[in-house]
Design a protein around this motif. Structure first.
Motif, mmCIF file in Angstrom:
data_model
loop_
_atom_site.group_PDB
_atom_site.id
_atom_site.type_symbol
_atom_site.label_atom_id
_atom_site.label_comp_id
_atom_site.label_asym_id
_atom_site.label_seq_id
_atom_site.Cartn_x
_atom_site.Cartn_y
_atom_site.Cartn_z
ATOM 1 N N GLY A 468 8.342 41.221 -19.606
ATOM 2 C CA GLY A 468 7.238 42.166 -19.535
ATOM 3 C C GLY A 468 6.077 41.661 -20.350
ATOM 4 N N ASN A 469 4.961 42.354 -20.175
ATOM 5 C CA ASN A 469 3.770 41.983 -20.913
ATOM 6 C C ASN A 469 3.422 43.160 -21.823
ATOM 7 N N LEU A 470 3.450 42.966 -23.140
ATOM 8 C CA LEU A 470 3.112 44.065 -24.045
ATOM 9 C C LEU A 470 1.598 44.254 -24.017
ATOM 10 N N LEU A 471 1.165 45.450 -23.600
ATOM 11 C CA LEU A 471 -0.258 45.685 -23.389
ATOM 12 C C LEU A 471 -0.942 46.342 -24.579
ATOM 13 N N ARG A 472 -0.238 47.261 -25.206
ATOM 14 C CA ARG A 472 -0.845 47.978 -26.329
ATOM 15 C C ARG A 472 0.193 48.269 -27.400
ATOM 16 N N LEU A 473 -0.271 48.309 -28.658
ATOM 17 C CA LEU A 473 0.603 48.637 -29.784
ATOM 18 C C LEU A 473 -0.053 49.728 -30.620
ATOM 19 N N PHE A 474 0.748 50.666 -31.125
ATOM 20 C CA PHE A 474 0.244 51.721 -32.013
ATOM 21 C C PHE A 474 1.130 51.748 -33.257
ATOM 22 N N LEU A 475 0.510 51.980 -34.410
ATOM 23 C CA LEU A 475 1.263 51.994 -35.662
ATOM 24 C C LEU A 475 1.652 53.427 -36.032
ATOM 25 N N ILE A 476 2.888 53.599 -36.505
ATOM 26 C CA ILE A 476 3.312 54.894 -37.048
ATOM 27 C C ILE A 476 3.414 54.720 -38.555
ATOM 28 N N LYS A 477 2.676 55.560 -39.286
ATOM 29 C CA LYS A 477 2.722 55.446 -40.738
ATOM 30 C C LYS A 477 3.033 56.817 -41.316
ATOM 31 N N ASP A 478 4.000 56.914 -42.188
ATOM 32 C CA ASP A 478 4.443 58.187 -42.780
ATOM 33 C C ASP A 478 4.685 59.223 -41.689
ATOM 34 N N LYS A 480 3.231 59.589 -38.965
ATOM 35 C CA LYS A 480 2.049 59.960 -38.174
ATOM 36 C C LYS A 480 1.544 58.754 -37.378
ATOM 37 N N TYR A 481 0.856 59.064 -36.284
ATOM 38 C CA TYR A 481 0.307 57.972 -35.503
ATOM 39 C C TYR A 481 -1.001 58.436 -34.904
ATOM 40 N N ASN A 482 -1.828 57.482 -34.517
ATOM 41 C CA ASN A 482 -3.082 57.820 -33.869
ATOM 42 C C ASN A 482 -3.072 57.214 -32.468
ATOM 43 N N SER A 483 -3.024 58.091 -31.470
ATOM 44 C CA SER A 483 -2.865 57.601 -30.102
ATOM 45 C C SER A 483 -4.152 56.975 -29.579
ATOM 46 N N LYS A 484 -5.239 57.150 -30.322
ATOM 47 C CA LYS A 484 -6.507 56.572 -29.852
ATOM 48 C C LYS A 484 -6.812 55.237 -30.521
ATOM 49 N N LYS A 485 -6.011 54.908 -31.531
ATOM 50 C CA LYS A 485 -6.305 53.683 -32.271
ATOM 51 C C LYS A 485 -5.175 52.676 -32.108
ATOM 52 N N GLU A 486 -5.490 51.569 -31.458
ATOM 53 C CA GLU A 486 -4.476 50.533 -31.275
ATOM 54 C C GLU A 486 -4.473 49.569 -32.447
ATOM 55 N N VAL A 487 -3.365 48.842 -32.619
ATOM 56 C CA VAL A 487 -3.336 47.779 -33.628
ATOM 57 C C VAL A 487 -3.079 46.447 -32.922
ATOM 58 N N LYS A 488 -3.428 45.364 -33.574
ATOM 59 C CA LYS A 488 -3.254 44.035 -32.993
ATOM 60 C C LYS A 488 -1.794 43.600 -33.022
ATOM 61 N N LYS A 489 -1.133 43.939 -34.179
ATOM 62 C CA LYS A 489 0.282 43.582 -34.260
ATOM 63 C C LYS A 489 1.029 44.571 -35.138
ATOM 64 N N LEU A 490 2.337 44.572 -34.993
ATOM 65 C CA LEU A 490 3.191 45.389 -35.857
ATOM 66 C C LEU A 490 3.987 44.419 -36.719
#
Ligand SMILES: [Zn+2]
Ligand SMILES: [Zn+2]
Length: 870
Positions: A468-478, A480-490
């Motif tokens: 597969g091709n990973l298209l988007r990544l989101f960070l979960i911190k404590d 919580k997460y922000n579905s509108k803000k992507e991150v480059k890597k985890l």
């Protein structure tokens, strides 16, 4: 007038007339429409919606006799001659085919050539601005202008008042046909006409000319496709033809009124007609609704049915009836309606059982509630108070299920008031609490948080691994997460959410839990703990275990063992539904499920507890399906094809036009998107762990498959063997029932256990279990045993009531006996006062309560108090 026209004749003549005029006959649609904007089918045109909108074009003329359910006038039913909740509607329809001239012509021809009605008996109305319709009646048919009344948009427009008040969309003027019952009826004014409500004129047919598209106030544009929709109330026209003043006197209703009269009215009473009529209407409505799969419950449609049943019983109570009787009317209704609705006859046994169960419930609530309310009022009057406090009302409502109206009735008869305002406040508080609780319980990940354009290709039906091709990544911190803000890597040990273009991971849906597994990239390894859907995208939530992950190529692989265990459980839910339908009847329909690894729960419609035999039959049938080694077939079909093949659909799910159908041999066919085993033999084993009620009319089975089933059965067997060694008479079938009853008592321990002089005393009356009289004593013994073990030293008194007989068990413990709290002594001291017959040992006595009055448990507690005082 010819009075030999039966309602059945009328129905047939109408349908034949229009079929002869090239109308396609449609059978009545179900009362439960495939349309979310409607609670019940309320008119003949409902089923033709897509023809009206021009979406379907294969038919241009149709006719039908449609069963309808409307609850808007519930309180008027019975009091008037023509109101119903359930009725049949005859209609003819044109979808862009003929229009006003033909419609009016057909109506005239049918009324005067086919029916024995005469010109002088008929009047007409048209919408005030519809000169076209006026002219057709006048010039084409030859009606004199003084018999064509022009009426306003409130009565002669569809929808009513549409031009000025809306809604926007298709609408049009109506023309109505009235039957004149004669100038000696009603107001007798010389100016009386169909606009007068005195009862002289009966509206028998409404012709709707859908010609406009409303776009804002009084802005009516002509529609490109003009439609015709007419409606003739079957019962009302039959009353006219049979020369009856009320619909309730026609051939299909009068025998029912008579039967209700026989069942309910034990002696002559004046002014009972409206109550009898209402009961007849209501029992017909619920009979048809249940036949179409709506069961009494506390939700939506089910609640309407419950309300109608209770309304009927309420009417019967006003006639002093105090016992179930509605169910006895079902066979007669089925017989009267046999020709047009043969399904009633097939389903009448089930319908009868469902109505009886609901009636019993109503009367037992009334009985319990009355006892409780009287107790409360007795205590209050001792304190010289006359208001039942909000807390008391709420307790009656919440614990005993007595609704406010009923509490008010009880209070009124004894001159008490009720704190309604305070009750409303408490009710709101409770609703708020449960809302907060459910918010807390919910998973923090909500698909609606993610608005993604991507769609993920799911390949998990065929594969357990994929690129597969990973298209988007989101960070979960404590957390919580922000579905509108992507991150480059985890990074390593970071938690996050990953979107891939292709995945074999099954996202949680249709009751089946999600796949777990891992996503590997060149740089690292991501452990997937949960998979969920957001629109058409599939998201993986988890944690980086090694290195890091970023956008780009990855290998996705699911945990195969978990997938296999989920598939075994899921296929087993299908086998269970098939088995339940074979053993209990076709009214069983899935209401929900939760599919976990080798275990699941399954909710379904059924009116009562499964007895030991039924439960065993169901279990054995599922095992037989497994032993058969049947292939599990998966096919893609169009929704229409699937329905035609009779595939069961889970009504809460939304289906696309292409659906997946899971078929197993000839006994199971369901629409389902879940993952399944290839062959039923893979399920290996099946064991029902429990069967219980989750709300009225809805049961829940928890079951296990494969090794889990095997282990659970072994555990039960061992437990039974121990019991057998202790007591040779143990009936192994009742182990489960005992456990359920014990749990029920435990869940109410704060209510049923009272501290009397420092000793915990438990008293409990069970009226809901379905033990045979032979089992009662054994059950009581075992339940007291469990309670003693799990709640600590108790002095207890348990009454189990089945088929009118009260069995009691009184139990103590060795430790309490050493303190002289000996049940044998207790029974012999108070047997007369409490009407007990029985005997036993100091730690356990049992017998029957020969007479149990309403205040039995109060007397019992007083007796215990006296006993412990000694
Ligand atoms: Zn009048
Ligand atoms: Zn399924």
């Amino acid at each position: 007038m010819d009075t030999t026209i039966t309602t059945g004749d009328l129905r047939q003549k109408f349908l034949n007339f229009f079929q002869d005029r090239k109308h396609l006959l449609f059978p009545s649609d179900t009362l439960v429409p495939d349309d979310e904007s409607l609670l019940f089918t309320s008119a003949g045109m409902n089923q033709f919606k897509s023809y009206f909108l021009g979406e379907k074009k294969d038919v241009s003329r149709a006719t039908s006799c449609q069963k309808c359910l409307r609850t808007g006038d519930l309180d008027r039913v019975g009091k008037t001659a023509y109101h119903h909740t359930f009725f049949e509607m005859l209609g003819n329809f044109s979808f862009g085919d003929y229009f006003k001239k033909e419609t009016i012509g057909f109506a005239w021809e049918f009324l005067t050539k086919i029916l024995p009605l005469e010109k002088k008996q008929l009047w007409f109305s048209v919408y005030k601005d519809d000169s076209e319709a006026f002219d057709i009646w006048k010039k084409h048919i030859g009606i004199s202008s003084d018999k064509i009344v022009k009426l306003g948009e409130e009565s002669n427009f569809w929808p009513a008042n549409a031009p000025s008040l809306g809604p926007d969309g298709p609408c049009g003027p109506c023309s109505e046909v009235f039957f004149d019952r004669g100038s000696d009826i009603g107001c007798r004014r010389s100016t009386c006409n169909p606009d007068c409500n005195c009862g002289r004129f009966v509206e028998v047919w409404n012709l709707v000319f859908t010609q406009f598209n409303r776009k804002g106030k009084n802005n009516l544009e002509l529609l490109p496709q003009k439609n015709i929709d007419t409606g003739m109330g079957l019962e009302r026209m039959a009353a006219v033809l049979q020369n009856k003043e009320s619909n309730f006197q026609i051939d299909i209703l009068a025998p029912l009124v008579e039967e209700v009269n026989k069942l309910v009215l034990k002696s002559f009473r004046p002014n009972v007609q409206s109550a009898l009529n209402a009961i007849v209407d209501h029992v017909r409505a619920v009979t048809f609704a249940i036949a179409d799969g709506v069961y009494p419950s506390n939700e939506e449609k089910g609640y309407v049915i419950r309300k109608i049943i209770r309304k009927a019983l309420h009417h019967s109570r006003s006639l002093d009836n105090k016992e179930p009787f509605l169910y006895k009317l079902v066979p007669l209704i089925a017989k009267i309606m046999e020709n047009q609705y043969p399904e009633l006859n097939q389903k009448k046994d089930n319908i009868t059982k469902i109505i009886l169960a609901e009636e019993e419930k109503y009367f037992s609530i009334i009985k319990e509630g009355k006892i409780r309310a009287n107790q409360v009022m007795k205590e209050l009057s001792e304190l010289k108070q006359d208001v039942i406090s909000a807390e008391e009302v709420f307790r009656l409502y919440d614990t005993y299920g007595v609704n406010l109206d009923l509490i008010k009735t009880f209070a009124k008869t004894k001159g008490f008031k009720v704190d309604e305002e305070g009750f409303d406040k408490l009710l709101k508080e409770q609703q708020e609490r449960s809302r907060q609780k459910s918010m807390f319980d919910e998973d923090i990940f909500k698909e609606k948080d993610f608005v993604l354009e991507e769609s993920t290709l799911f390949v998990g039906y065929q594969q357990t691994e994929s690129e597969g091709n990973l298209l988007r990544l989101f960070l979960i911190k404590d957390g919580k997460y922000n579905s509108k803000k992507e991150v480059k890597k985890l990074g390593c040990a970071e938690e996050g959410i990953v979107l891939s273009d292709i995945t074999p991971f099954y996202p949680e849906s249709g009751g089946q839990l999600a796949d777990k597994g891992q996503i590997q990239t060149k740089e690292g390894n991501f452990l997937v703990e949960k998979t969920f859907k957001a629109g058409n995208a599939i998201l993986h939530k988890g944690k980086v275990m090694e290195g890091f992950i970023k956008q780009g190529q990855a290998k996705l692989s699911i945990d195969k063992n978990r997938r296999d265990a989920l598939a075994r459980a899921h296929t087993a839910t299908h086998l269970l539904q098939a088995a339940l339908r074979q053993v209990l009847g076709e009214h069983v329909i899935q209401q929900g499920s939760l599919v976990d690894e080798d275990e699941f729960r399954f909710d379904f419609t059924h009116f009562g507890k499964l007895n030991v035999k039924e439960r065993e039959e169901v279990q054995n049938l599922v095992k037989k399906f497994i032993a058969n080694q049947d292939r599990v077939e998966k096919n893609e079909l169009s929704l229409e094809e699937a329905k035609k093949e009779g595939a069961l659909a889970f009504f809460k799910d939304k289906y696309q036009n292409k659906v997946r159908v899971i078929s197993i041999s000839s006994y199971s066919k369901e629409l389902c998107g879940g993952t399944h085993v290839e062959n039923t033999s893979f399920i290996k084993d099946f064991h029902i762990e429990s069967e219980s009620s989750i709300s009225s009319g809805i049961r829940r089975i928890k079951a296990l498959v494969a090794d889990k089933a095997c282990k659970a059965r072994e555990a039960v067997r061992q437990k039974e063997n121990i019991c057998k060694r202790e007591n040779n008479n143990v009936n192994i079938d009742i182990t489960q029932e005992v456990r359920i009853l014990a749990e029920k008592i435990k869940s109410r321990s704060s209510e049923v256990i009272k501290d009397i002089r420092g000793i915990k005393f438990l008293s409990y009356l069970d009226q809901t279990s379905t033990f045979s009289p032979k089992e009662q004593r054994q059950v009581a013994l075992e339940v007291s045993d469990i309670l003693q073990r799990e709640l600590g030293p108790l002095f207890l008194f348990l009454v189990i009531n089945t088929s009118g007989k009260d069995i009691f068990v009184c139990a103590s413990t060795k430790e309490l006996v050493s303190r002289k709290i000996n049940c044998k002594d207790f029974i012999s001291l108070f047997q007369k006062e409490l009407s007990l017959k029985g005997g036993g040992s100091p730690t356990m006595t049992s017998g029957v309560v020969s007479e149990r009055n309403n205040d039995f448990f109060i007397k019992l507690r007083e007796a215990v108090n006296k006993f412990l005082k000694q």
